[in-house]
Motif scaffolding. Structure first.
Motif, PDB file in Angstrom:
ATOM      1  N   TYR A 141       4.163   3.786  -1.271  1.00  0.00           N
ATOM      2  CA  TYR A 141       4.583   4.452  -2.339  1.00  0.00           C
ATOM      3  C   TYR A 141       5.614   3.304  -3.291  1.00  0.00           C
TER       4      TYR A 141
ATOM      5  N   LEU B 155      -5.582  -2.253  -4.929  1.00  0.00           N
ATOM      6  CA  LEU B 155      -4.446  -1.341  -4.907  1.00  0.00           C
ATOM      7  C   LEU B 155      -4.935  -0.053  -5.737  1.00  0.00           C
TER       8      LEU B 155
ATOM      9  N   SER C  18       0.587  -1.140  -0.146  1.00  0.00           N
ATOM     10  CA  SER C  18       0.146   0.047  -0.084  1.00  0.00           C
ATOM     11  C   SER C  18       0.847   1.204  -0.049  1.00  0.00           C
TER      12      SER C  18
ATOM     13  N   ARG D  81       3.307  -2.302  -9.992  1.00  0.00           N
ATOM     14  CA  ARG D  81       3.372  -1.897 -11.310  1.00  0.00           C
ATOM     15  C   ARG D  81       4.482  -2.553 -12.132  1.00  0.00           C
TER      16      ARG D  81
ATOM     17  N   ALA E  54       3.435   0.121  -4.199  1.00  0.00           N
ATOM     18  CA  ALA E  54       2.776   0.462  -5.562  1.00  0.00           C
ATOM     19  C   ALA E  54       3.447   0.214  -6.964  1.00  0.00           C
TER      20      ALA E  54
ATOM     21  N   TYR F 235      -4.259   4.213  -5.690  1.00  0.00           N
ATOM     22  CA  TYR F 235      -3.505   4.618  -6.584  1.00  0.00           C
ATOM     23  C   TYR F 235      -4.303   4.540  -8.155  1.00  0.00           C
TER      24      TYR F 235
END
Lengths: 335, 335, 335, 335
Positions: free
Chosen positions: D12, D45, D10, D19, D15, D49
């Motif tokens: 920065y 997620l 969760s 990706r 995430a 984001y």
């Protein structure tokens, strides 16, 4: 009331000068001038800077030969917020009119004219004036400023750097042979009000420039009488300078020594030491005339870090000019 | 592999086009061109855009007559990221070479040539082409795009606005005689890569412009077939558009009606509805090809607010051009 | 000298109040209070706001029962920069001590107590006071403000909106049955000084919030006596509000009519009309007490766009409170 | 396909990991975990984001005992994007399940457990593991990474610093007894996704922190085998680190010597030298996996300035983790 005109009033520094002089109870803002060919001539200053609506009502007048000739009868002092070379060309004419000249450019900061050819890219047009100018770092040159008719107001980066370093140098706290490392970040107003691709909004992003060759390095070294490594940066904010300075101190230096060195500012309302452990932020000084300092010592390694913050347009330019004017004309602060 | 060249590659949109085409598994980026007089000719694109180091290795070539003549043999399609008039002058030559032209300017978005004299300030040099162009709003014009050799990729503000409004119009959910009010804020890349005082870092701060006269108002009205009030703003950020749209809906309109209208996007991977109560932020779409939508209805008053967000350089320009290229050449998305 | 204390001085608005009162030649800043349980109690205000170093020297005192009891002897007026409910609970006690109360929260802006349960989430604890409060929109309520002991200083968005709309309403220039559409963007200081994930630096990016349900909509409608559609947004900047307002005007309305409506501000030093074609930017009002207005009319369609900009912490809060204090105590502006 | 789960997804960094793994052609993203008590558990997620809408569809699962027990059957590798202590506690359990662990915290970067008590504020719970971990600075530790089951991905500031300094050290170009001065500025994502007053939007403004005591100083010194002075700063931007490094070089050092030292990166697609005179900007590396370097030498004084820029979430965390995963599992880059 001391009468003051601003030449180069359309720029960021000029507009701040106009505002500060207008609000000062003992100064009268008489005229705002731009170059005779400026696209802004004839406009009210507040059209370019709507934040000045209701504060400064004067228009931007073209500084042609006739206007220049009349300045001697109209005002007591002029502030020059112009390019270096233009200031250097204009100053002798203004001094000849009996005016006190506060030059915010770098045009009169060096007694040695060779600096201009080496770092500024021009031959100085009036080198004989250079030794008559007082260096306008207000806290350190009051005596010379009070007696001079040409005051070379200190540069923005040098103000941030010297305010931190001169107390250390004076106290013998910079190790011989070591070079303090000054890393400084300036807001984009430092580059002036003009259209360039480098200053366009989408291109601006934190980056160094002028590495190992910026013209403020010799200014700092001359005034400090000590070599430094100075690396300026452009940051994505409008105003302010933060300088982080790493100094090698002599063996045995203690925190009490540093404290004692900075006690020179105990009576200053402008240069202020933050409590230990609190570091200045850019926004703590933006729109203020203050210089905020804070430091930490690693006594074991002999490493001192000092951080200095100013508003580049105020303590780094316009409000420092007013400090110099206060000293020169012996008036109360009014900042 | 479909071969594609970009003309006008030194601008923000051109650089994004180069990146997207390079990364697309079924497109081959053949050449990057700038105007023959550009100061950037000869430079690698990645020198202007260091974020492309390691991604795009091509140089910016000058588009002189010889280069133009050879384009027909070298590539299948060209993307034009140029000024409106230059695009309008160039397109006929490129079509004559047998190329498929994706024009990202406004040079071919109107069948009615009088719009160019009224809103763009020039007489259209090739009005006969205007009716042959497909309007490149990918979700709504796939059939025309797939058959056209000249695709007028939709404008950035129109893309944000029409993606929100066309489903409502199609469903009869905009009250007759009412004008939706579109307030939109664009990042500064929308003004292109150039040095102007208005786009200089220190001058940029949220403000409207082009009020009641922006050239995107007729583009929106033409494609929506409904009058609107469109007010664009410049915001202090680099990329993205947020459009807040207030619509008067017919009496009795329910949330289910709105839901049904937007179900047209159920199969779209690009236009996405956020969950109720979550509103798009600019940074949710920056650097993505997405258009994010969200809405709220005041059923009692018959007022609907729809918010639409895109990256102006991607869904508002480059990635929408790629959507159109995918459609035209019938290839997989690759976005 | 009128003696003034600030309660809730640790917040952004409180700090601005402290600064403005300190600098006002006819007001004396006596005390700064925070709630008795605040983590900031005992700290100098300038520790939280280093930009106030050298301007405000007072500490943040805890407002316990004893401090509250003594306030009546120590000061003439108090400014409340607190949450709505806390203000509503505190005001009766302060009024009972004979103090003039300037409440910057929304706790006393509505005569109808039901607004508090519907929009603010609490039952008003002193509904009998509500009809005695003057609404503190300084340009429009001077008579009531001058006679009241409880002044409900106008909200930030309502100030921006009403300053633009009230002259039109007064002149009959808002079409019956139409709803002006107000799109406004506020800087993040509007959310107060506190740690929330939504206000954390990396989460902030232009986005709407409170769509079709913000508590400032009834405040605007009550004071305007006209329905509106109000959509607030959070923008990635620290201070300022820009409101873009789209108004349907009656058939035949001319630019001269609009000019005449806004002539009500001809003598105001605070609300200023920009020259035609110049639009306010957020940074034109940041750190100023001004409200800047500009407008454009599409006479053919009967559509008027008015743009209004204020500093949310100043004209939207602290400097408007000082305008109200100037009126109430019949002193010169001093802003 | 190598199966990978992310724990701490969760934040920065988490995430970005999700990706990058999702987009990598040879990795399969199997699960996203948050702590069992997280307020975000169960959410997709992409709700946190929204820029990931259409890219990552997985929900955030709570990592309870049962989930942990099953991980060994479900995946090949895990990335830990967690606090230091939690990572240190979790790693032995994951290794016992036969998983390859990529720890992005500082929990396994030091062989000497005393660093944890001195700089991290806790006693390391599994000191015996520390000597088994490979330090994940991909360009410099490929051999150890390829053989390890526990990879301590390098810190963000150390990555920026070491990428610039290790080639100099290796070439003997840092003067004995001198300490390179590293001034670095990080975007606010470096502080993680959480609500604190220091990271709230209105409080963020360029400032130093952790002066002469940041935990990345020992990490840099250990990996460089040389003392340094490291001063980190927080800058008002979301992502990126710019490190400006001042080095005293031995007498007689030439530009050719520096060129030769950095030729170690000639084959790297990630660490790139900019052309002489071009300096990296933060936005040149934001959203890229690159480390950009540039330098200038003052041969007369023996002073070298090197500037290094990375995206703190990518080369400073997630994309470097992927580099390590590529090495460990011997797959193509896919970045």
């Amino acid at each position: 009331m001391v009468k003051v005109a601003v030449i180069g009033a359309s720029g960021y520094t000029g507009a701040e000068l106009a505002r500060l002089i207008q609000l000062h109870p003992q100064f009268e803002l008489t005229h705002l001038y731009v170059s005779a060919g400026s696209v802004d001539k004839g406009k009210p200053l507040a059209q370019l800077y709507p934040n000045l609506i209701g504060t400064v009502d004067l228009p931007l007048l073209p500084l042609d030969e006739m206007a220049l000739a009349q300045l001697g009868n109209q005002t007591d002092a002029v502030c020059l917020a112009l390019d270096h070379l233009i200031s250097a060309e204009l100053a002798p004419k203004l001094l000849a009119l009996g005016l006190v000249v506060f030059d915010l450019s770098g045009g009169h900061r060096f007694a040695d004219a060779s600096v201009y050819s080496n770092f500024y890219g021009f031959e100085h047009p009036a080198p004989e004036l250079l030794t008559t100018a007082a260096y306008g770092l207000a806290e350190w040159q009051a005596e010379r400023i009070s007696a001079a008719n040409l005051i070379a107001v200190a540069g923005c980066y040098p103000t941030a750097s010297l305010s931190a370093l001169k107390p250390l140098k004076q106290a013998g706290l910079i190790s011989d042979g070591s070079r303090p490392v000054i890393n400084a970040v300036s807001g984009v107003t430092g580059a002036g009000r003009k259209a360039t691709i480098n200053n366009s909004f989408c291109q601006v992003s934190l980056t160094p420039y002028g590495v190992l060759g910026h013209r403020h390095q010799p200014e700092i070294e001359l005034q400090l009488d000590h070599e430094v490594v100075f690396t300026p940066h452009l940051g994505a904010f409008k105003r302010g300078i933060l300088a982080t300075i790493t100094v090698q101190v002599p063996n045995g230096t203690t925190a009490a020594d540093i404290d004692a060195a900075y006690s020179c500012y105990n009576d200053s309302s402008v240069v202020q030491l933050l409590p230990t452990g609190q570091w200045p932020k850019i926004d703590d000084v933006a729109n203020t005339p203050n210089c905020l300092l804070s430091w930490k010592l690693d006594a074991e390694r002999g490493v001192l870090v000092v951080v200095s913050a100013i508003d580049n347009l105020l303590k780094g330019a316009a409000s420092q000019a007013l400090q110099c004017m206060n000293i020169r004309f012996a008036v109360e602060s009014g900042l």
